[in-house]
Design a protein around this motif. Sequence first.
Motif, PDB file in Angstrom:
ATOM      1  N   ALA A  19       0.942  -1.106   0.002  1.00 53.61           N
ATOM      2  CA  ALA A  19       0.035  -0.015  -0.016  1.00 53.61           C
ATOM      3  C   ALA A  19       0.840   1.342  -0.005  1.00 53.61           C
ATOM      4  CB  ALA A  19      -0.786   0.035   1.196  1.00 53.61           C
ATOM      5  N   LEU A  20       1.826   1.208   0.803  1.00 58.13           N
ATOM      6  CA  LEU A  20       2.720   2.356   0.660  1.00 58.13           C
ATOM      7  C   LEU A  20       3.451   2.539  -0.410  1.00 58.13           C
ATOM      8  CD1 LEU A  20       4.824   2.058   4.172  1.00 58.13           C
ATOM      9  CD2 LEU A  20       2.456   3.303   3.709  1.00 58.13           C
ATOM     10  N   LEU A  21       4.010   1.541  -1.124  1.00 60.07           N
ATOM     11  CA  LEU A  21       4.569   1.774  -2.413  1.00 60.07           C
ATOM     12  C   LEU A  21       3.716   2.166  -3.529  1.00 60.07           C
ATOM     13  CD1 LEU A  21       6.774  -1.601  -2.327  1.00 60.07           C
ATOM     14  CD2 LEU A  21       7.390   0.533  -1.903  1.00 60.07           C
ATOM     15  N   LEU A  22       2.446   1.782  -3.491  1.00 55.95           N
ATOM     16  CA  LEU A  22       1.366   2.249  -4.539  1.00 55.95           C
ATOM     17  C   LEU A  22       1.059   3.448  -4.313  1.00 55.95           C
ATOM     18  CD1 LEU A  22      -0.833  -0.996  -4.727  1.00 55.95           C
ATOM     19  CD2 LEU A  22       0.786  -0.236  -6.392  1.00 55.95           C
ATOM     20  N   GLU A  23       0.801   3.917  -3.144  1.00 55.19           N
ATOM     21  CA  GLU A  23       0.572   5.389  -2.674  1.00 55.19           C
ATOM     22  C   GLU A  23       1.618   6.340  -3.329  1.00 55.19           C
ATOM     23  OE1 GLU A  23       0.824   9.090  -1.294  1.00 55.19           O
ATOM     24  OE2 GLU A  23       2.017   7.486  -0.133  1.00 55.19           O
ATOM     25  N   VAL A  24       2.663   6.035  -2.915  1.00 59.46           N
ATOM     26  CA  VAL A  24       3.861   6.917  -3.371  1.00 59.46           C
ATOM     27  C   VAL A  24       4.112   6.883  -4.713  1.00 59.46           C
ATOM     28  CG1 VAL A  24       5.860   5.348  -3.290  1.00 59.46           C
ATOM     29  CG2 VAL A  24       6.308   8.069  -2.742  1.00 59.46           C
ATOM     30  N   VAL A  33       4.870  13.996  -3.094  1.00 58.52           N
ATOM     31  CA  VAL A  33       5.987  13.252  -3.735  1.00 58.52           C
ATOM     32  C   VAL A  33       5.375  12.050  -4.440  1.00 58.52           C
ATOM     33  CG1 VAL A  33       8.001  11.723  -3.174  1.00 58.52           C
ATOM     34  CG2 VAL A  33       7.747  13.681  -1.808  1.00 58.52           C
ATOM     35  N   ASP A  34       5.797  12.016  -5.828  1.00 55.21           N
ATOM     36  CA  ASP A  34       5.574  10.925  -6.569  1.00 55.21           C
ATOM     37  C   ASP A  34       6.609  10.621  -7.574  1.00 55.21           C
ATOM     38  OD1 ASP A  34       5.567  13.007  -8.732  1.00 55.21           O
ATOM     39  OD2 ASP A  34       3.329  13.416  -8.414  1.00 55.21           O
ATOM     40  N   ARG A  35       6.389   9.921  -8.746  1.00 60.99           N
ATOM     41  CA  ARG A  35       7.555   9.483  -9.324  1.00 60.99           C
ATOM     42  C   ARG A  35       7.886  10.795 -10.454  1.00 60.99           C
ATOM     43  NH1 ARG A  35       4.890   6.834 -13.028  1.00 60.99           N
ATOM     44  NH2 ARG A  35       3.034   6.666 -12.215  1.00 60.99           N
ATOM     45  N   CYS A 199      -6.493   5.495  -8.273  1.00 62.34           N
ATOM     46  CA  CYS A 199      -5.961   6.006  -6.881  1.00 62.34           C
ATOM     47  C   CYS A 199      -6.034   7.382  -7.061  1.00 62.34           C
ATOM     48  CB  CYS A 199      -4.575   5.309  -6.695  1.00 62.34           C
ATOM     49  SG  CYS A 199      -4.536   3.499  -6.286  1.00 62.34           S
ATOM     50  N   LEU A 200      -5.713   7.901  -8.067  1.00 60.46           N
ATOM     51  CA  LEU A 200      -5.736   9.257  -8.149  1.00 60.46           C
ATOM     52  C   LEU A 200      -7.229  10.050  -7.960  1.00 60.46           C
ATOM     53  CD1 LEU A 200      -3.557  10.426 -11.236  1.00 60.46           C
ATOM     54  CD2 LEU A 200      -3.046  11.215  -8.745  1.00 60.46           C
ATOM     55  N   LEU A 269      -4.325   8.582   4.118  1.00 58.78           N
ATOM     56  CA  LEU A 269      -5.794   7.863   4.161  1.00 58.78           C
ATOM     57  C   LEU A 269      -5.911   7.138   2.863  1.00 58.78           C
ATOM     58  CD1 LEU A 269      -8.155  10.528   5.563  1.00 58.78           C
ATOM     59  CD2 LEU A 269      -7.067   8.658   6.598  1.00 58.78           C
ATOM     60  N   LEU A 270      -5.281   7.545   1.763  1.00 62.82           N
ATOM     61  CA  LEU A 270      -5.147   6.707   0.448  1.00 62.82           C
ATOM     62  C   LEU A 270      -4.451   5.479   0.580  1.00 62.82           C
ATOM     63  CD1 LEU A 270      -5.504   6.370  -2.483  1.00 62.82           C
ATOM     64  CD2 LEU A 270      -3.589   7.523  -2.964  1.00 62.82           C
ATOM     65  N   ALA A 271      -3.329   5.536   1.493  1.00 61.54           N
ATOM     66  CA  ALA A 271      -2.654   4.399   1.742  1.00 61.54           C
ATOM     67  C   ALA A 271      -3.201   3.211   2.475  1.00 61.54           C
ATOM     68  CB  ALA A 271      -1.114   4.558   2.381  1.00 61.54           C
TER      69      ALA A 271
END
Length: 291
Positions: A19-24, A33-35, A199-200, A269-271
């Motif tokens: 979940a953490l990896l997908l969120e970021v 922070v994102d890619r 997710c966005l 909360l998204l995570a």
Amino acid sequence: MEQELFTPAQAIGSAASLALLLEVSVTPKPGLVDRQGNGAHNDMNFSTFLASAAAITPYFSACAQAGADFPQVDETTLPRIRPLGVRCEQVMLAATNGANTHKGVIFSLGILTCAAGACLSSGDLSPDAVCAKAAIIAAPALLDFQKGSPDTKGLRLYASQGVTGIRGEAASGFASVRQWALPALEELSGKGILENDLCLQALLLLMANVRDTNLLARGGEEGLAYAQSAAREALAQGGALAGDGKARLAAMDKDFIRRNLSPGGCADLLAAAIFLHRLPSYMEKGGFLCR
């Protein structure tokens, strides 16, 4: 005899890490922070978040194991797992050279993984079941607001504005997650929409409706109102699912950076929403709900 590589508690911790990896990785996220960039942050980046997520994963497995080992979850559960959270924050800061990448999510996912561990005995790891136990575990956190001298950003915001932040979210059984983000993930999944985009969409729904303490801390009521209005306008035009949705979000990102706004509470909360959405199938596919 074949030996299991993972215990059920370790699998829950792995689901939290996912979940953490997908969120970021969700991109573009306004002010976050994102890619593609650092958002409105100058002390962390995508790699910092990856290092942090890898370092703190064992903590979530430990919380899940604690939940599985306790006879029941009650008002004593949170004080018993809080030392794990303190140690986890230390590990996070060591991995990130002092950057606070995941303090909020250490609290929220720590409670959720503990709750999930407690649900293992029944085999019901649905969002409703996990969140019901999470609410019981988190209830004592509201007592933090009775402290005489606020010593954290969240406690100071409660003292000045009555905002309960992540403590209130957890004690409510993550009501905002269940009302806004989780329904979007459940409704849009399996319809050929990229996971990044759904997710966005869930993030925008949270931004439009949650009193994000990170936004309040950075921009006050004016900054919060501006961010919520921007999210609602984006949703009215289709959000991330519109043809030009991601271009609009990229422009919003630049705007938020200029205004020093970062909806970090909504990201946490998204995570949590991703974790709750993914957990039942994650555990079933791994065979952990078939024993």
